[in-house]
Design a protein around this motif. Sequence first.
Motif, PDB file in Angstrom:
ATOM      1  N   HIS A 101       0.814  -1.212   0.000  1.00 44.70           N
ATOM      2  CA  HIS A 101       0.000   0.000   0.000  1.00 44.70           C
ATOM      3  C   HIS A 101       0.853   1.270   0.000  1.00 44.70           C
ATOM      4  O   HIS A 101       0.512   2.264   0.635  1.00 44.70           O
ATOM      5  N   LYS A 113      -2.695   3.050   2.175  1.00 49.24           N
ATOM      6  CA  LYS A 113      -3.211   2.854   3.526  1.00 49.24           C
ATOM      7  C   LYS A 113      -2.079   3.162   4.502  1.00 49.24           C
ATOM      8  O   LYS A 113      -0.922   2.799   4.252  1.00 49.24           O
ATOM      9  N   GLN A 145      -3.054  -1.118  -5.103  1.00 40.37           N
ATOM     10  CA  GLN A 145      -3.831  -1.536  -3.931  1.00 40.37           C
ATOM     11  C   GLN A 145      -4.411  -0.345  -3.185  1.00 40.37           C
ATOM     12  O   GLN A 145      -5.211  -0.514  -2.259  1.00 40.37           O
TER      13      GLN A 145
END
Length: 498
Positions: A189, A221, A218
């Motif tokens: 991420h 995050k 992805q």
Amino acid sequence: MSKRLTTTAGAPMPSNDTSKTAGPRGPVLLEDYQLIEKLAHQNRERIPERVVHAKGWGALGTFTVTHDITKYTRAKLFSEVGKKTEVLSRWSTVAGEQGAADAERDVRGFSLKFYTEEGNWDMVGNNTPIFFVRDPLKFPDFIRTQKRHPKTNLRSPEAMFDFWAAQPESVHQVTILMSDRGIPTNPMHMNGYGSHTYSFWNNDGERFWVKFHFKTQQGHKHYTNDEAEKLIGSTRESYQEDLFNAIDEGKFPKWTMFIQVMPEADADRPDFNPFDLTKVWPHSDYPLIEVGELEMNKNPDNYFQWIENAAYSPSNKVPGIGYSPDKMLQARVFSYADAHRYRLGTHYEALPPNAPKSAVHHYHKDGSMRFFQNDTGNPDAYYEPNQYSDAPVADMSFEEPPLRIDADAFRHEQEVTDVDFVQPRALYAEVLNDEQRHRLHHNMAAAMGPCSQPVKERWYAVLERVHPDYAAGVRKAVEEEGDVNAVPVTEDTPVHAK
């Protein structure tokens, strides 16, 4: 039938349960070579950890070309759409030792080894498009501030912010580090960047300046400080767990590769130095050009062999990819390979993760751990030039166009001007929203809380040059966090810190 256990010399091992002794109660015998061998190998199971990027995670995968960029480069790995190249990746934290927790606030290394038909190309970068310093003479000093204090053997926020305050161009990278992106949840991420300015050259001998980008598919995050602290309390190996399990379960992470391209003659056009590692190239001026897709889809069978022994260096380049006047890049071309020679040994590039898939012919001689044959089929051809037609010779058709440099050689002063604050100002005031700026203020306050007041004041002065609200926000956050751990100013405090 089970495989027979042997010594390292291949002799059968009669027992792996008990040592040979002089009777049931007697001492062990020195002639018990199996015992000596096991103990000696155990003593030598470790190699020196990397000075930086010691804690890392890696995987094997494939890069696939999706768009034609042959007008910019002759590199064969980009020669046609659909072409696939095997890749070995390694991600890492910068400052922590091998035993450090994965989810600490830090820059992450993002390195890729492309096993091309013309040799290995190493894309050695980070998860940020810039770096803290732009002159390699300051790199060892910077890294020392990230490591342990020689007296306390503890990490020193005082040293970190003292150094950053004296190198104000670092504020761009420090802002990213202290922002939400300072603690990605795992390698999948986060983005990867070549960070440096490299160059491409094509079949017509034209050179282009280039930046490499790998955008995660992805999504981004990140952990907050509180979330990371809680996670580290339950596991220090969260990145390794997430990465290994995702690939093991067939959830292969992917990144889209882009480049930014600048014509060679345009290097003087921007109002900043495009070879300065503390600067980004605006996408509005140099838009992202899609190149291909990176998929990491295989866990190594042996972590130590493939990831700990992996050796990345910008000195590994292939025809069609070159360097630039980027000072930090120029130094890393030497320093990375030299670090591997020290850590792994003279012939580190012959180890499985570093060995190219293409043929290797050179005249390097002997040295420790010479575990491979290198006479190119003719043991008489151990020097060059020589009389033998089957001996390897250089090929001038792979010579890249000249790197045009027109300047006097001397130590140029690295003057800090407002140009150094334009990009971090835009990041702070235009890219981050109010909530993100609030978290940035408090993340930075938590990091600099233990610093002495003089160091804080010097850092506030740097933030003030970026934006008044930046300095005020961090100052307020520090006051709210409290100065419980502050370093008092004493007679022993260095003069420059008072």
